[in-house]
Design a protein around this motif. Structure first.
Motif, PDB file in Angstrom:
ATOM      1  N   MET A 177       0.862  -1.176   0.000  1.00  0.00           N
ATOM      2  CA  MET A 177       0.000   0.000   0.000  1.00  0.00           C
ATOM      3  C   MET A 177       0.906   1.238   0.000  1.00  0.00           C
ATOM      4  O   MET A 177       1.760   1.391   0.860  1.00  0.00           O
ATOM      5  N   ASP A 178       0.707   2.104  -0.973  1.00  0.00           N
ATOM      6  CA  ASP A 178       1.556   3.299  -1.007  1.00  0.00           C
ATOM      7  C   ASP A 178       0.989   4.388  -0.088  1.00  0.00           C
ATOM      8  O   ASP A 178      -0.071   4.240   0.506  1.00  0.00           O
ATOM      9  N   LYS A 179       1.744   5.466   0.029  1.00  0.00           N
ATOM     10  CA  LYS A 179       1.407   6.528   0.973  1.00  0.00           C
ATOM     11  C   LYS A 179       0.039   7.152   0.681  1.00  0.00           C
ATOM     12  O   LYS A 179      -0.741   7.427   1.594  1.00  0.00           O
ATOM     13  N   THR A 180      -0.274   7.354  -0.596  1.00  0.00           N
ATOM     14  CA  THR A 180      -1.561   7.952  -0.977  1.00  0.00           C
ATOM     15  C   THR A 180      -2.717   7.063  -0.550  1.00  0.00           C
ATOM     16  O   THR A 180      -3.709   7.540   0.008  1.00  0.00           O
ATOM     17  N   ASP A 181      -2.594   5.755  -0.794  1.00  0.00           N
ATOM     18  CA  ASP A 181      -3.651   4.821  -0.392  1.00  0.00           C
ATOM     19  C   ASP A 181      -3.839   4.814   1.117  1.00  0.00           C
ATOM     20  O   ASP A 181      -4.965   4.748   1.618  1.00  0.00           O
ATOM     21  N   LYS A 182      -2.733   4.888   1.842  1.00  0.00           N
ATOM     22  CA  LYS A 182      -2.798   4.896   3.300  1.00  0.00           C
ATOM     23  C   LYS A 182      -3.526   6.143   3.797  1.00  0.00           C
ATOM     24  O   LYS A 182      -4.378   6.069   4.690  1.00  0.00           O
ATOM     25  N   ILE A 183      -3.217   7.294   3.212  1.00  0.00           N
ATOM     26  CA  ILE A 183      -3.882   8.549   3.594  1.00  0.00           C
ATOM     27  C   ILE A 183      -5.363   8.500   3.262  1.00  0.00           C
ATOM     28  O   ILE A 183      -6.202   8.907   4.061  1.00  0.00           O
ATOM     29  N   LEU A 184      -5.701   7.982   2.084  1.00  0.00           N
ATOM     30  CA  LEU A 184      -7.109   7.866   1.689  1.00  0.00           C
ATOM     31  C   LEU A 184      -7.873   6.945   2.640  1.00  0.00           C
ATOM     32  O   LEU A 184      -9.017   7.215   2.999  1.00  0.00           O
ATOM     33  N   LYS A 185      -7.239   5.873   3.068  1.00  0.00           N
ATOM     34  CA  LYS A 185      -7.877   4.957   4.008  1.00  0.00           C
ATOM     35  C   LYS A 185      -8.111   5.649   5.354  1.00  0.00           C
ATOM     36  O   LYS A 185      -9.169   5.503   5.965  1.00  0.00           O
ATOM     37  N   GLN A 186      -7.128   6.423   5.820  1.00  0.00           N
ATOM     38  CA  GLN A 186      -7.281   7.151   7.078  1.00  0.00           C
ATOM     39  C   GLN A 186      -8.400   8.186   6.979  1.00  0.00           C
ATOM     40  O   GLN A 186      -9.183   8.360   7.913  1.00  0.00           O
ATOM     41  N   LEU A 187      -8.481   8.881   5.852  1.00  0.00           N
ATOM     42  CA  LEU A 187      -9.546   9.869   5.658  1.00  0.00           C
ATOM     43  C   LEU A 187     -10.918   9.211   5.643  1.00  0.00           C
ATOM     44  O   LEU A 187     -11.871   9.738   6.210  1.00  0.00           O
ATOM     45  N   ALA A 188     -11.028   8.067   4.995  1.00  0.00           N
ATOM     46  CA  ALA A 188     -12.304   7.350   4.963  1.00  0.00           C
ATOM     47  C   ALA A 188     -12.709   6.929   6.376  1.00  0.00           C
ATOM     48  O   ALA A 188     -13.873   7.050   6.756  1.00  0.00           O
ATOM     49  N   SER A 189     -11.747   6.453   7.154  1.00  0.00           N
ATOM     50  CA  SER A 189     -12.027   6.047   8.528  1.00  0.00           C
ATOM     51  C   SER A 189     -12.488   7.238   9.364  1.00  0.00           C
ATOM     52  O   SER A 189     -13.456   7.140  10.124  1.00  0.00           O
ATOM     53  N   LEU A 190     -11.805   8.363   9.219  1.00  0.00           N
ATOM     54  CA  LEU A 190     -12.185   9.574   9.944  1.00  0.00           C
ATOM     55  C   LEU A 190     -13.581  10.035   9.537  1.00  0.00           C
ATOM     56  O   LEU A 190     -14.399  10.393  10.380  1.00  0.00           O
ATOM     57  N   SER A 191     -13.862   9.983   8.254  1.00  0.00           N
ATOM     58  CA  SER A 191     -15.180  10.386   7.763  1.00  0.00           C
ATOM     59  C   SER A 191     -16.277   9.503   8.360  1.00  0.00           C
ATOM     60  O   SER A 191     -17.341   9.994   8.754  1.00  0.00           O
ATOM     61  N   GLU A 192     -16.017   8.208   8.450  1.00  0.00           N
ATOM     62  CA  GLU A 192     -16.992   7.293   9.045  1.00  0.00           C
ATOM     63  C   GLU A 192     -17.225   7.627  10.519  1.00  0.00           C
ATOM     64  O   GLU A 192     -18.362   7.615  10.989  1.00  0.00           O
ATOM     65  N   ARG A 193     -16.148   7.917  11.246  1.00  0.00           N
ATOM     66  CA  ARG A 193     -16.296   8.284  12.662  1.00  0.00           C
ATOM     67  C   ARG A 193     -17.111   9.556  12.823  1.00  0.00           C
ATOM     68  O   ARG A 193     -17.979   9.644  13.681  1.00  0.00           O
ATOM     69  N   ILE A 194     -16.816  10.550  12.003  1.00  0.00           N
ATOM     70  CA  ILE A 194     -17.547  11.814  12.076  1.00  0.00           C
ATOM     71  C   ILE A 194     -19.021  11.586  11.761  1.00  0.00           C
ATOM     72  O   ILE A 194     -19.894  12.124  12.444  1.00  0.00           O
ATOM     73  N   ASP A 195     -19.306  10.759  10.762  1.00  0.00           N
ATOM     74  CA  ASP A 195     -20.698  10.439  10.428  1.00  0.00           C
ATOM     75  C   ASP A 195     -21.409   9.784  11.610  1.00  0.00           C
ATOM     76  O   ASP A 195     -22.548  10.136  11.919  1.00  0.00           O
ATOM     77  N   ARG A 196     -20.743   8.840  12.276  1.00  0.00           N
ATOM     78  CA  ARG A 196     -21.355   8.180  13.445  1.00  0.00           C
ATOM     79  C   ARG A 196     -21.619   9.182  14.556  1.00  0.00           C
ATOM     80  O   ARG A 196     -22.673   9.166  15.184  1.00  0.00           O
ATOM     81  N   ILE A 197     -20.668  10.057  14.802  1.00  0.00           N
ATOM     82  CA  ILE A 197     -20.836  11.072  15.846  1.00  0.00           C
ATOM     83  C   ILE A 197     -21.992  11.993  15.497  1.00  0.00           C
ATOM     84  O   ILE A 197     -22.842  12.286  16.339  1.00  0.00           O
ATOM     85  N   GLU A 198     -22.050  12.449  14.244  1.00  0.00           N
ATOM     86  CA  GLU A 198     -23.141  13.351  13.836  1.00  0.00           C
ATOM     87  C   GLU A 198     -24.491  12.664  13.929  1.00  0.00           C
ATOM     88  O   GLU A 198     -25.476  13.278  14.337  1.00  0.00           O
ATOM     89  N   ARG A 199     -24.565  11.381  13.579  1.00  0.00           N
ATOM     90  CA  ARG A 199     -25.838  10.655  13.708  1.00  0.00           C
ATOM     91  C   ARG A 199     -26.268  10.582  15.166  1.00  0.00           C
ATOM     92  O   ARG A 199     -27.438  10.777  15.489  1.00  0.00           O
ATOM     93  N   SER A 200     -25.328  10.309  16.059  1.00  0.00           N
ATOM     94  CA  SER A 200     -25.700  10.232  17.473  1.00  0.00           C
ATOM     95  C   SER A 200     -26.112  11.599  17.994  1.00  0.00           C
ATOM     96  O   SER A 200     -26.996  11.708  18.838  1.00  0.00           O
ATOM     97  N   MET A 201     -25.492  12.668  17.483  1.00  0.00           N
ATOM     98  CA  MET A 201     -25.860  14.021  17.901  1.00  0.00           C
ATOM     99  C   MET A 201     -27.274  14.370  17.438  1.00  0.00           C
ATOM    100  O   MET A 201     -28.019  15.016  18.150  1.00  0.00           O
ATOM    101  N   ARG A 202     -27.631  13.945  16.248  1.00  0.00           N
ATOM    102  CA  ARG A 202     -28.991  14.207  15.753  1.00  0.00           C
ATOM    103  C   ARG A 202     -30.027  13.508  16.629  1.00  0.00           C
ATOM    104  O   ARG A 202     -31.149  13.948  16.745  1.00  0.00           O
ATOM    105  N   LYS A 203     -29.640  12.421  17.254  1.00  0.00           N
ATOM    106  CA  LYS A 203     -30.540  11.701  18.152  1.00  0.00           C
ATOM    107  C   LYS A 203     -30.605  12.367  19.519  1.00  0.00           C
ATOM    108  O   LYS A 203     -31.274  11.894  20.413  1.00  0.00           O
ATOM    109  N   GLY A 204     -29.881  13.455  19.695  1.00  0.00           N
ATOM    110  CA  GLY A 204     -29.916  14.173  20.960  1.00  0.00           C
ATOM    111  C   GLY A 204     -28.950  13.631  21.998  1.00  0.00           C
ATOM    112  O   GLY A 204     -29.048  13.958  23.166  1.00  0.00           O
ATOM    113  N   GLN A 205     -28.014  12.802  21.562  1.00  0.00           N
ATOM    114  CA  GLN A 205     -27.050  12.233  22.491  1.00  0.00           C
ATOM    115  C   GLN A 205     -25.739  12.999  22.381  1.00  0.00           C
ATOM    116  O   GLN A 205     -25.279  13.296  21.296  1.00  0.00           O
TER     117      GLN A 205
END
Length: 82
Positions: free
Chosen positions: A1-29
């Protein structure tokens, strides 16, 4: 895996975490995040987050030997700085 792929994977993971956090916030948590997650959300290092906690810049809840930070507190911190 080259450096670009590694960065893209990290960004995707971060995006998923942010989405989960935002979904829980919309639920009032208010989700508690780790210092690693807070560092990602604040685009800084874990050490900087720990410094902010010690200096009282970010409020926290202590869970055994680790810190937990309210997602709302992180949002407030960001809003105060911009």
């Amino acid at each position: 895996m080259d450096k670009t792929d590694k960065i893209l994977k990290q960004l995707a993971s971060l995006s998923e975490r942010i989405d989960r956090i935002e979904r829980s916030m919309r639920k009032g948590q208010d989700r508690l995040v780790t210092t690693d997650e807070a560092a990602e959300l604040l685009a800084t290092s874990k050490i900087d987050v720990q410094r902010m906690l010690r200096n009282g810049e970010l409020p926290y809840v202590s869970k055994t030997k680790s810190y937990r930070i309210s997602y709302n507190a992180i949002q407030d911190y960001i809003n105060e700085r911009h």
